[in-house]
Motif scaffolding. Structure first.
Motif, PDB file in Angstrom:
ATOM      1  N   THR A 266       0.848  -1.193   0.000  1.00  0.00           N
ATOM      2  CA  THR A 266       0.000   0.000   0.000  1.00  0.00           C
ATOM      3  C   THR A 266       0.886   1.246   0.000  1.00  0.00           C
ATOM      4  O   THR A 266       2.102   1.159   0.196  1.00  0.00           O
ATOM      5  CB  THR A 266      -0.920   0.027   1.232  1.00  0.00           C
ATOM      6  OG1 THR A 266      -0.109  -0.003   2.403  1.00  0.00           O
ATOM      7  CG2 THR A 266      -1.868  -1.161   1.241  1.00  0.00           C
TER       8      THR A 266
ATOM      9  N   GLY B  73       3.181   3.719  -1.319  1.00  0.00           N
ATOM     10  CA  GLY B  73       4.124   3.527  -2.417  1.00  0.00           C
ATOM     11  C   GLY B  73       4.658   2.112  -2.327  1.00  0.00           C
ATOM     12  O   GLY B  73       5.579   1.843  -1.556  1.00  0.00           O
TER      13      GLY B  73
ATOM     14  N   SER C 195       3.401   7.185 -13.913  1.00  0.00           N
ATOM     15  CA  SER C 195       4.028   7.089 -12.595  1.00  0.00           C
ATOM     16  C   SER C 195       5.525   6.936 -12.801  1.00  0.00           C
ATOM     17  O   SER C 195       6.005   6.760 -13.908  1.00  0.00           O
ATOM     18  CB  SER C 195       3.485   5.895 -11.813  1.00  0.00           C
ATOM     19  OG  SER C 195       3.897   4.687 -12.426  1.00  0.00           O
TER      20      SER C 195
ATOM     21  N   GLU D 279       7.534   2.024  -6.071  1.00  0.00           N
ATOM     22  CA  GLU D 279       6.604   2.509  -7.096  1.00  0.00           C
ATOM     23  C   GLU D 279       5.997   3.824  -6.626  1.00  0.00           C
ATOM     24  O   GLU D 279       5.553   3.928  -5.477  1.00  0.00           O
ATOM     25  CB  GLU D 279       5.498   1.488  -7.339  1.00  0.00           C
ATOM     26  CG  GLU D 279       6.000   0.159  -7.872  1.00  0.00           C
ATOM     27  CD  GLU D 279       4.878  -0.863  -8.005  1.00  0.00           C
ATOM     28  OE1 GLU D 279       3.742  -0.462  -8.365  1.00  0.00           O
ATOM     29  OE2 GLU D 279       5.143  -2.033  -7.735  1.00  0.00           O
TER      30      GLU D 279
ATOM     31  N   PRO E 153       2.981   6.078  -6.678  1.00  0.00           N
ATOM     32  CA  PRO E 153       1.566   5.923  -7.045  1.00  0.00           C
ATOM     33  C   PRO E 153       1.076   7.051  -7.950  1.00  0.00           C
ATOM     34  O   PRO E 153       1.461   8.206  -7.787  1.00  0.00           O
ATOM     35  CB  PRO E 153       0.845   5.973  -5.699  1.00  0.00           C
ATOM     36  CG  PRO E 153       1.880   5.743  -4.663  1.00  0.00           C
ATOM     37  CD  PRO E 153       3.170   6.240  -5.238  1.00  0.00           C
TER      38      PRO E 153
END
Length: 132
Positions: A33, A35, A56, A109, A111
């Motif tokens: 959840t 990033g 992204s 990652e 978001p």
């Protein structure tokens, strides 16, 4: 190389993404959840295919071994523990291990709404083998 040598643990063979890698990689999800973060370990010579993060970006935190990062049209840059790579959205790139070294990075990652990854062609052996 042993499991204990990897800061967050080796994880499992990266079977879900194996078709986008040349060589063996391992994946250990650290968060899912916010990033999302994962520990990714590459055996020597392993690298992912060229790819683009649409809408992204991604941050790579290098933690072990020696590897490479390359953006399309630019020379590859060598990576070592402590290096941080910020990959902007829409940038075609690849990353992976050196020929003679295991390599691990934390993938973060960034978001973004409606983001996706586009996997492209493999990094050619001819181009990869030119790296030191």
């Amino acid at each position: 190389m042993e499991e204990k040598d990897v800061l967050f643990g080796l994880g499992d063979p990266n079977d879900a993404y194996a078709k986008y890698f040349d060589g063996q990689s391992y994946l250990k999800r650290l968060t899912t959840t916010g990033g999302p973060m994962a520990n990714v370990t590459f055996e020597p010579r392993c690298r992912n295919h060229w790819h683009i993060h649409h809408k992204s970006g991604q941050i790579l935190l290098c933690t072990m071994g020696r590897g490479y990062y390359q953006e399309w049209g630019k020379p590859a840059q060598e990576l070592k523990p402590g290096d941080i790579i910020h990959i902007s959205p829409e940038v075609k790139h690849w990353h992976g291990a050196a020929k003679d070294s295991w390599f691990t990075h934390i993938s973060v990652e960034i978001p973004a709404a409606d983001s996706s990854n586009e996997w492209l062609e493999a990094v050619s052996d001819e181009d990869y083998n030119q790296l030191k």
